[in-house]
Design a protein around this motif. Structure first.
Motif, PDB file in Angstrom:
ATOM      1  N   ASP A 257       0.812  -1.220   0.000  1.00  0.00           N
ATOM      2  CA  ASP A 257       0.000   0.000   0.000  1.00  0.00           C
ATOM      3  C   ASP A 257       0.842   1.265   0.000  1.00  0.00           C
ATOM      4  OD1 ASP A 257      -2.252  -1.572   0.016  1.00  0.00           O
ATOM      5  OD2 ASP A 257      -2.739  -1.223   2.130  1.00  0.00           O
ATOM      6  N   ASP A 258       1.965   1.256   0.714  1.00  0.00           N
ATOM      7  CA  ASP A 258       2.791   2.460   0.760  1.00  0.00           C
ATOM      8  C   ASP A 258       3.265   2.848  -0.640  1.00  0.00           C
ATOM      9  OD1 ASP A 258       2.461   2.686   3.460  1.00  0.00           O
ATOM     10  OD2 ASP A 258       4.462   1.967   3.994  1.00  0.00           O
ATOM     11  N   MET A 259       3.735   1.868  -1.409  1.00  0.00           N
ATOM     12  CA  MET A 259       4.159   2.179  -2.765  1.00  0.00           C
ATOM     13  C   MET A 259       2.979   2.621  -3.623  1.00  0.00           C
ATOM     14  SD  MET A 259       7.252  -0.479  -3.738  1.00  0.00           S
ATOM     15  CE  MET A 259       6.229  -1.940  -3.793  1.00  0.00           C
ATOM     16  N   ALA A 260       1.811   2.011  -3.402  1.00  0.00           N
ATOM     17  CA  ALA A 260       0.625   2.406  -4.159  1.00  0.00           C
ATOM     18  C   ALA A 260       0.262   3.854  -3.882  1.00  0.00           C
ATOM     19  CB  ALA A 260      -0.539   1.488  -3.811  1.00  0.00           C
ATOM     20  N   ILE A 261       0.376   4.287  -2.639  1.00  0.00           N
ATOM     21  CA  ILE A 261       0.040   5.667  -2.278  1.00  0.00           C
ATOM     22  C   ILE A 261       1.013   6.651  -2.925  1.00  0.00           C
ATOM     23  CG2 ILE A 261      -0.048   7.276  -0.321  1.00  0.00           C
ATOM     24  CD1 ILE A 261      -1.173   4.869   1.322  1.00  0.00           C
ATOM     25  N   GLY A 262       2.298   6.343  -2.899  1.00  0.00           N
ATOM     26  CA  GLY A 262       3.268   7.185  -3.587  1.00  0.00           C
ATOM     27  C   GLY A 262       3.022   7.225  -5.082  1.00  0.00           C
ATOM     28  N   LEU A 263       2.660   6.083  -5.654  1.00  0.00           N
ATOM     29  CA  LEU A 263       2.355   5.990  -7.076  1.00  0.00           C
ATOM     30  C   LEU A 263       1.194   6.904  -7.451  1.00  0.00           C
ATOM     31  CD1 LEU A 263       2.437   4.425  -9.865  1.00  0.00           C
ATOM     32  CD2 LEU A 263       0.884   2.794  -8.789  1.00  0.00           C
ATOM     33  N   ILE A 264       0.125   6.857  -6.649  1.00  0.00           N
ATOM     34  CA  ILE A 264      -1.051   7.700  -6.923  1.00  0.00           C
ATOM     35  C   ILE A 264      -0.675   9.173  -6.901  1.00  0.00           C
ATOM     36  CG2 ILE A 264      -3.276   8.436  -5.974  1.00  0.00           C
ATOM     37  CD1 ILE A 264      -3.752   5.511  -5.160  1.00  0.00           C
ATOM     38  N   ARG A 265       0.136   9.565  -5.935  1.00  0.00           N
ATOM     39  CA  ARG A 265       0.560  10.967  -5.862  1.00  0.00           C
ATOM     40  C   ARG A 265       1.262  11.390  -7.160  1.00  0.00           C
ATOM     41  NH1 ARG A 265       2.604  14.639  -1.926  1.00  0.00           N
ATOM     42  NH2 ARG A 265       3.313  16.481  -3.070  1.00  0.00           N
ATOM     43  N   ALA A 266       2.151  10.553  -7.674  1.00  0.00           N
ATOM     44  CA  ALA A 266       2.870  10.885  -8.901  1.00  0.00           C
ATOM     45  C   ALA A 266       1.932  10.944 -10.096  1.00  0.00           C
ATOM     46  CB  ALA A 266       3.986   9.863  -9.142  1.00  0.00           C
ATOM     47  N   LEU A 267       0.993  10.012 -10.178  1.00  0.00           N
ATOM     48  CA  LEU A 267       0.042  10.011 -11.287  1.00  0.00           C
ATOM     49  C   LEU A 267      -0.798  11.284 -11.295  1.00  0.00           C
ATOM     50  CD1 LEU A 267      -1.178   6.301 -11.095  1.00  0.00           C
ATOM     51  CD2 LEU A 267       0.212   7.288 -12.916  1.00  0.00           C
ATOM     52  N   VAL A 268      -1.307  11.662 -10.141  1.00  0.00           N
ATOM     53  CA  VAL A 268      -2.151  12.854 -10.046  1.00  0.00           C
ATOM     54  C   VAL A 268      -1.358  14.108 -10.402  1.00  0.00           C
ATOM     55  CG1 VAL A 268      -3.483  14.286  -8.450  1.00  0.00           C
ATOM     56  CG2 VAL A 268      -3.747  11.803  -8.418  1.00  0.00           C
ATOM     57  N   GLU A 269      -0.125  14.201  -9.912  1.00  0.00           N
ATOM     58  CA  GLU A 269       0.711  15.355 -10.234  1.00  0.00           C
ATOM     59  C   GLU A 269       0.971  15.465 -11.737  1.00  0.00           C
ATOM     60  OE1 GLU A 269       4.305  15.380  -8.020  1.00  0.00           O
ATOM     61  OE2 GLU A 269       3.333  15.909  -6.111  1.00  0.00           O
ATOM     62  N   ALA A 270       0.994  14.315 -12.411  1.00  0.00           N
ATOM     63  CA  ALA A 270       1.250  14.307 -13.855  1.00  0.00           C
ATOM     64  C   ALA A 270      -0.028  14.507 -14.665  1.00  0.00           C
ATOM     65  CB  ALA A 270       1.917  12.999 -14.255  1.00  0.00           C
ATOM     66  N   GLY A 271      -1.155  14.717 -13.985  1.00  0.00           N
ATOM     67  CA  GLY A 271      -2.413  14.937 -14.679  1.00  0.00           C
ATOM     68  C   GLY A 271      -3.160  13.674 -15.043  1.00  0.00           C
ATOM     69  N   ARG A 272      -2.728  12.516 -14.484  1.00  0.00           N
ATOM     70  CA  ARG A 272      -3.433  11.247 -14.720  1.00  0.00           C
ATOM     71  C   ARG A 272      -4.373  10.995 -13.556  1.00  0.00           C
ATOM     72  NH1 ARG A 272      -0.586   7.837 -18.150  1.00  0.00           N
ATOM     73  NH2 ARG A 272      -2.590   6.749 -18.357  1.00  0.00           N
ATOM     74  N   ARG A 273      -5.655  10.998 -13.816  1.00  0.00           N
ATOM     75  CA  ARG A 273      -6.651  10.839 -12.755  1.00  0.00           C
ATOM     76  C   ARG A 273      -6.746   9.374 -12.322  1.00  0.00           C
ATOM     77  NH1 ARG A 273     -11.747  12.693 -15.876  1.00  0.00           N
ATOM     78  NH2 ARG A 273     -10.630  11.366 -17.375  1.00  0.00           N
ATOM     79  N   VAL A 274      -6.973   9.190 -11.022  1.00  0.00           N
ATOM     80  CA  VAL A 274      -7.168   7.848 -10.451  1.00  0.00           C
ATOM     81  C   VAL A 274      -8.563   7.808  -9.830  1.00  0.00           C
ATOM     82  CG1 VAL A 274      -6.327   6.170  -8.745  1.00  0.00           C
ATOM     83  CG2 VAL A 274      -4.692   7.625  -9.960  1.00  0.00           C
ATOM     84  N   PRO A 275      -9.461   6.928 -10.319  1.00  0.00           N
ATOM     85  CA  PRO A 275      -9.209   5.818 -11.254  1.00  0.00           C
ATOM     86  C   PRO A 275      -9.638   6.095 -12.693  1.00  0.00           C
ATOM     87  CG  PRO A 275     -11.310   5.462 -10.205  1.00  0.00           C
ATOM     88  CD  PRO A 275     -10.787   6.798  -9.683  1.00  0.00           C
ATOM     89  N   GLU A 276     -10.075   7.315 -13.004  1.00  0.00           N
ATOM     90  CA  GLU A 276     -10.632   7.574 -14.337  1.00  0.00           C
ATOM     91  C   GLU A 276      -9.652   7.247 -15.461  1.00  0.00           C
ATOM     92  OE1 GLU A 276     -12.768  10.165 -11.378  1.00  0.00           O
ATOM     93  OE2 GLU A 276     -10.665   9.659 -11.815  1.00  0.00           O
ATOM     94  N   ASP A 277      -8.361   7.588 -15.257  1.00  0.00           N
ATOM     95  CA  ASP A 277      -7.342   7.309 -16.277  1.00  0.00           C
ATOM     96  C   ASP A 277      -6.500   6.083 -15.942  1.00  0.00           C
ATOM     97  OD1 ASP A 277      -8.063   9.654 -17.718  1.00  0.00           O
ATOM     98  OD2 ASP A 277      -6.852  10.859 -16.349  1.00  0.00           O
ATOM     99  N   VAL A 278      -6.179   5.929 -14.672  1.00  0.00           N
ATOM    100  CA  VAL A 278      -5.346   4.801 -14.237  1.00  0.00           C
ATOM    101  C   VAL A 278      -5.923   4.227 -12.946  1.00  0.00           C
ATOM    102  CG1 VAL A 278      -3.032   4.014 -13.595  1.00  0.00           C
ATOM    103  CG2 VAL A 278      -3.280   5.908 -15.213  1.00  0.00           C
ATOM    104  N   SER A 279      -6.168   2.929 -12.932  1.00  0.00           N
ATOM    105  CA  SER A 279      -6.592   2.241 -11.713  1.00  0.00           C
ATOM    106  C   SER A 279      -5.375   1.739 -10.959  1.00  0.00           C
ATOM    107  CB  SER A 279      -7.513   1.061 -12.049  1.00  0.00           C
ATOM    108  OG  SER A 279      -8.767   1.506 -12.510  1.00  0.00           O
ATOM    109  N   VAL A 280      -5.455   1.777  -9.632  1.00  0.00           N
ATOM    110  CA  VAL A 280      -4.346   1.327  -8.786  1.00  0.00           C
ATOM    111  C   VAL A 280      -4.886   0.396  -7.703  1.00  0.00           C
ATOM    112  CG1 VAL A 280      -2.506   2.015  -7.197  1.00  0.00           C
ATOM    113  CG2 VAL A 280      -3.022   3.441  -9.201  1.00  0.00           C
ATOM    114  N   VAL A 281      -4.215  -0.729  -7.521  1.00  0.00           N
ATOM    115  CA  VAL A 281      -4.545  -1.671  -6.440  1.00  0.00           C
ATOM    116  C   VAL A 281      -3.288  -1.903  -5.620  1.00  0.00           C
ATOM    117  CG1 VAL A 281      -5.279  -4.022  -5.868  1.00  0.00           C
ATOM    118  CG2 VAL A 281      -6.393  -2.793  -7.734  1.00  0.00           C
ATOM    119  N   GLY A 282      -3.421  -1.885  -4.287  1.00  0.00           N
ATOM    120  CA  GLY A 282      -2.306  -2.116  -3.384  1.00  0.00           C
ATOM    121  C   GLY A 282      -2.357  -3.492  -2.751  1.00  0.00           C
TER     122      GLY A 282
END
Length: 361
Positions: A257-282
């Motif tokens: 989960d920790d890596m998933a949370i960091g991943l989501i932060r990077a995706l959002v900063e890059a303009g990739r919405r979660v989950p509309e553009d990218v789904s993430v599972v921890g």
């Protein structure tokens, strides 16, 4: 220290002898030998030095093993604050005490040579009736303890890291849970799933990688390159910055989960919405997973159930050594679906949902 007066040659040392040599009370010796808190470092050092000089601890451990049980169980675990190993240790501690045994813990350190063998030796020196090994990292050379470990050994989760006469296993194999997480994303309609893996010295990281691969193979899907982190949110963030740059990434399974949370932060900063553009599972279902934005879909690790089921096997082996071993149980895989996973963007979806529900075997 001075020699102990009044002891005949060859006589077995007693706690009173250790107390006299160390200049402390017998009660203090007992507290040090039982690894109880609130003993100063200097007193603990003196007592242990006196015990070693007299051969007190090793002799008493040998007598305990020869004459009966001490009602204590030793645990070998990695010295880390990471959520998984720390939570499993807490579960083991509760289960040990619930079964009426005292707990002895020895921590190993990542990269420590012969860490497991040294930890087991320390626990045997304390006369434990059984040993739990919750050691998630490969040692370079597997220890062979078969010649000197005479008590039952329970290995939680990972494959047995050594040879011993009586080894028990308990816990869900991480690959099953990783496969469930990956299949969840495939069944939502994603063409493939990227994986953010943990460090490959860890058994659990390799198991989760295997589970991801087996799910993709079963569904006949392409296997993208694997990103590797170190379990931290920072490593997830670093991997996320690279994944965000690839418009073909629509789903990622992160090994914790920790890596998933960091991943989501990077995706959002890059303009990739979660989950509309990218789904993430921890993986783990840490306490914070339900409260991040968006709440994280993850696989829940049954730490307490794993510990309780394992201790039943171990206590049975300790108390009924001639009886047949109890059957192993497998706690169910529990996928906790929240808001971080969804079908892929409409532009990427045609034809995928139907294919995702027809896995190849």
């Amino acid at each position: 220290m001075t020699p102990v007066a009044g002891r005949g040659a060859g006589a077995a040392p007693r706690s009173v002898d250790v107390a006299r040599l160390a200049g402390v009370s017998q009660k203090t010796v007992s507290r040090v030998m039982n690894d109880e808190p609130y003993v100063s470092a200097d007193v603990r050092r003196r007592v242990l030095a006196a015990a070693e000089e007299l051969g007190y601890r090793s002799n008493n451990a040998a007598r305990a093993l020869a004459s009966g049980r001490t009602r204590s169980i030793g645990v070998v675990t990695l010295g880390t604050a990471l959520y998984g190993p720390a939570s499993l240790l807490m579960g083991v501690e509760r289960a040990v005490r619930d079964n009426g045994y005292a707990l002895r813990v020895v921590n190993t350190m990542e990269g420590e040579a012969a860490g497991i063998a040294g930890a087991v030796d320390s626990l045997l020196d304390q006369g434990v009736d059984g040993i739990v090994v919750s050691e998630p990292i490969d040692e370079e050379d597997g220890a062979d303890l078969s010649s000197w470990v005479k008590v039952p050994v329970l290995v939680l989760g990972a494959p047995p890291p050594f040879g011993a006469p009586h080894v028990l296993r308990a816990g869900i194999v991480s690959s099953q849970m990783a496969r469930a997480a990956t299949e969840h994303l495939l069944e939502l309609g994603h063409t493939t799933v990227h994986h953010l893996a943990g460090p490959q010295r860890w058994y659990s990281a390799r198991d989760r990688l295997d589970g991801w691969r087996s799910a993709l193979a079963a569904y006949g899907r392409a296997q993208p390159p694997v990103a590797v982190g170190d379990w931290s949110a920072a490593s997830g963030y670093a991997a996320g910055r690279e994944l965000a740059a690839d418009p073909g990434v629509t789903a990622v399974f992160a090994a914790n989960d920790d890596m998933a949370i960091g991943l989501i932060r990077a995706l959002v900063e890059a303009g990739r919405r979660v989950p509309e553009d990218v789904s993430v599972v921890g993986f783990d279902d840490t306490p914070v997973a339900a409260y991040v934005t968006p709440p994280l879909t993850t696989v829940r690790q049954p730490f307490d159930a794993m510990a309780q089921d394992g201790l039943k096997l171990l206590v049975h082996a300790i108390e009924s050594p001639q009886a047949d071993p109890l059957p192993m149980t497998q706690p169910p895989v529990e996928l906790v679906v929240r808001s971080s996973s969804a079908p892929p963007p409409p532009g990427n979806a045609p034809g995928r949902i139907r294919a995702a529900h027809s896995p190849r075997t």
